[in-house]
Design a protein around this motif. Structure first.
Motif, PDB file in Angstrom:
ATOM      1  N   GLN A 143       3.563   6.898   8.881  1.00 48.68           N
ATOM      2  CA  GLN A 143       2.240   7.513   8.775  1.00 48.68           C
ATOM      3  C   GLN A 143       1.478   6.978   7.569  1.00 48.68           C
ATOM      4  O   GLN A 143       0.278   6.673   7.658  1.00 48.68           O
ATOM      5  CB  GLN A 143       2.380   9.035   8.678  1.00 48.68           C
ATOM      6  CG  GLN A 143       2.802   9.714   9.964  1.00 48.68           C
ATOM      7  CD  GLN A 143       2.885  11.230   9.813  1.00 48.68           C
ATOM      8  OE1 GLN A 143       2.825  11.770   8.706  1.00 48.68           O
ATOM      9  NE2 GLN A 143       3.024  11.916  10.931  1.00 48.68           N
TER      10      GLN A 143
ATOM     11  N   SER B  86       2.085  17.041  11.161  1.00 46.56           N
ATOM     12  CA  SER B  86       2.995  17.462  10.097  1.00 46.56           C
ATOM     13  C   SER B  86       4.393  17.602  10.688  1.00 46.56           C
ATOM     14  O   SER B  86       4.591  18.315  11.672  1.00 46.56           O
ATOM     15  CB  SER B  86       2.531  18.806   9.511  1.00 46.56           C
ATOM     16  OG  SER B  86       3.464  19.298   8.590  1.00 46.56           O
TER      17      SER B  86
ATOM     18  N   GLU C 235       7.266   9.728   8.167  1.00 46.68           N
ATOM     19  CA  GLU C 235       6.309   9.845   7.073  1.00 46.68           C
ATOM     20  C   GLU C 235       5.974   8.480   6.473  1.00 46.68           C
ATOM     21  O   GLU C 235       4.826   8.225   6.084  1.00 46.68           O
ATOM     22  CB  GLU C 235       6.851  10.801   6.008  1.00 46.68           C
ATOM     23  CG  GLU C 235       6.881  12.252   6.494  1.00 46.68           C
ATOM     24  CD  GLU C 235       7.526  13.205   5.503  1.00 46.68           C
ATOM     25  OE1 GLU C 235       8.186  12.707   4.554  1.00 46.68           O
ATOM     26  OE2 GLU C 235       7.380  14.429   5.675  1.00 46.68           O
TER      27      GLU C 235
END
Length: 604
Positions: free
Chosen positions: A160, A383, A157
């Motif tokens: 990202q 995700s 994450e």
């Protein structure tokens, strides 16, 4: 504005700037000529006055030197503009013609790795080749590491977020690309690990050498002064200076040999200096980019300023390769040892920071590679879930297939659908589908965007069985190689519960009966250990195992359409077992008569 329009506009803008710069440079040639005439011709033609002649000479020389300096700066600017044009051109070619500008990473290939060989992660026209926009050896290795092992959810994450921010800064990305282009053009080395040598053992010897250098230099200076005052013979002076040089040369050679890894690398530091300076100017928001940017100020001052200082000190040590300076200066003054001493004193002070800065630059290069891919492709950030039994992909395609030819599919795994057995005819798309799942999973777990409309996955560890071959060097047959890979998967399944396995045509190296028994045993093992798996096969008997494990296994297939004797593939995944196959038709097309039962027997 899409990515292609951006690169085209960047190229045109910089081509206009290049034309202006080249016109200016041509004007400088005439100005230099005029300044030369003013300095060396006019003073002897226009006036007999020494004062006026001297004035013209000084004005001309000053103008000449000023224009030369401006011309040098303009050369640097032209080189940067040309690198921006080349960087834009490379990205245009990457989008339009699939010509990938970076190295292909073949040096990282390892057939024993859990999936990289099967999924074409490294090598010519591989995923690494497609992604790679790195320049330094450390960044190339880091990109390979990210593609070979999954990151944690938190790390993914953070990556990202960093990539999203970089994608919003296309001018920054093209500037970074241009730096790599410029340094490659200058043939700068991409590995500067030697700059951070451990100096504990070297530093004492260098201090001794510096002390001797100062002492012998002062002695030589006294001898030279004595000669010019007329108290020393010329031959005696040469003998004394030569004797001092011989005494010092042994220690000098030892010192310079130990320092050899860093000597001559002043130019190679330019990329790091410029790269760090670019990020020091940039305001960043994401946590990972902030953490990396803070590394450049960890020493209490600008990292690019420190790198510049080190580069200039190294440049001074490069003078030791100048033969004229060796004869005129270093033969009696030993100034190169003093230069080396100055460099090592600064290097010792910033030694730990150099490692951290090279590490930060490598991370920023890899993140920029991901960002360039996303800017060029406009794909999806997946995700990542903590749920180990979740995998959903819609509009899933293979990243290396051009968008105009790419066919996408949907696939879903959950607690009631852990294994997909895919049947289908030859060339119908089974292997490409497996690779689409695998490559996108590698991208997702590295923190990169994926080629899909929707992609949700848990923290899986990927293993594959797809391209199995023998090895003459290792004395391993094809079937033995298959067994070794199967054992690797079975062993992992007993200790890891988040495996995602891709299996393509199991046990090709044995007879039909044993293959059927072995394949069913492998599928049962996977089902009992509740692994996620996609199994591609021509063996329809495997499809019957859905009845044995209805809560875990489901069937899907790729089929073939035949119209007027022609085969057509739509490459779309469909539910159920395949009912159409094409091997017989393909064998007939190459001249085999499948209806001739007599064969060679009729001729015996």
């Amino acid at each position: 504005m899409d990515s292609l329009d951006f690169y085209v506009n960047q190229k045109r803008k910089n081509e206009d700037l290049l034309r202006i710069a080249q016109i200016t440079q041509s004007k400088y040639k005439y100005i230099r000529l005029v300044a030369f005439v003013v300095a060396l011709v006019i003073p002897f033609v226009v006036s007999d006055s020494v004062f006026v002649s001297a004035l013209f000479f000084l004005l001309g020389i000053s103008a000449f030197l000023f224009v030369v300096r401006r011309d040098i700066l303009l050369d640097i600017r032209i080189a940067k503009i040309e690198s921006l044009i080349e960087a834009a051109t490379q990205e245009i070619n990457a989008i339009e013609t699939d010509q990938f500008p970076g190295r292909n990473g073949s040096c990282f290939s390892n057939r024993k790795h859990a999936y990289s060989s099967d999924l074409n992660i490294f090598g010519e026209r591989s995923l690494y080749h497609f992604l790679n926009r790195t320049h330094t050896a450390a960044a190339e290795q880091l990109l390979a590491n990210w593609l070979k092992a999954p990151a944690s959810k938190a790390e993914i994450e953070k990556r990202q977020q960093a990539v999203r921010e970089l994608v919003s800064k296309p001018e920054l990305l093209i500037e970074i690309r241009s730096l790599a282009v410029l340094k490659n053009r200058n043939k700068e080395k991409n590995d500067l690990s030697g700059l951070d040598l451990k100096t504990d053992a070297f530093w004492p010897r260098l201090k001794i050498a510096f002390g001797y250098a100062v002492a012998f230099s002062l002695l030589n200076l006294v001898l030279i002064g004595t000669y010019f005052t007329g108290h020393l013979n010329y031959l005696f002076l040469l003998a004394a200076v030569g004797f001092n040089y011989v005494l010092f040369s042994s220690l000098y050679r030892k010192v310079t040999k130990q320092a050899e890894p860093v000597l001559g690398q002043s130019r190679d530091l330019c990329f790091f200096e410029d790269f760090i300076a670019v990020f020091e100017r940039e305001q960043v928001q994401s946590q990972l980019l902030n953490d990396l940017a803070r590394e450049f100020s960890a020493a209490g001052e600008s990292g690019s300023v420190v790198i510049s200082r080190i580069r200039k000190l190294l440049h001074r040590t490069d003078h030791r390769y100048n033969l004229a300076l060796q004869l005129v200066l270093f033969s009696w003054c030993y100034a190169d040892v003093a230069f080396l001493f100055d460099y090592w004193r600064v290097q010792r002070r910033y030694s730990g920071f150099l490692t951290r800065w090279l590490h930060a630059v490598a991370h920023l290069e890899v993140l920029s590679s991901f960002a360039v891919m996303q800017f060029n492709q406009s794909w999806l950030f997946p995700s990542i879930s903590e749920n180990p039994i979740q995998f959903v992909a819609e509009g899933l395609g293979h990243p290396l297939i051009p968008s105009a030819k790419r066919v996408v599919n949907d696939v879903r795994f959950d607690d009631r659908n852990r294994m997909l057995i895919v049947t289908g005819s030859n060339m119908s798309g089974k292997s490409t589908f497996l690779r689409s799942v695998g490559v996108n999973l590698v991208l997702a777990l590295a923190g990169a965007p994926v080629c899909a409309a929707k992609f949700e996955t848990g923290p899986f560890e990927l293993m594959t069985y797809m391209v199995i071959s023998d090895s003459l060097n290792e004395n391993v047959s094809t079937f033995q190689a298959e067994l070794l890979r199967i054992k690797q998967i079975l062993d992992a399944s007993r200790t890891k519960h988040n495996l995602f396995v891709l299996l393509d045509e199991l046990l090709r190296g044995t007879n039909t009966t044993d293959r059927e028994l072995g394949c069913k045993a492998i599928v049962r093992h996977i089902a009992h250990h509740q692994l996620f798996a996609v199994v591609a096969t021509h063996d329809l008997s495997l499809a019957n195992m859905e009845q044995q494990f209805p809560r875990q296994i489901r069937n899907a297939h790729f089929d073939i359409q035949i119209e007027t004797g022609k085969m057509f593939f739509d490459y779309k995944l469909k539910s159920g077992v395949c009912q159409s196959f094409n091997a017989s038709m393909l064998l007939k097309e190459i001249g085999l008569d499948l209806n001739d039962a007599s064969g060679d027997a009729s001729r015996n």
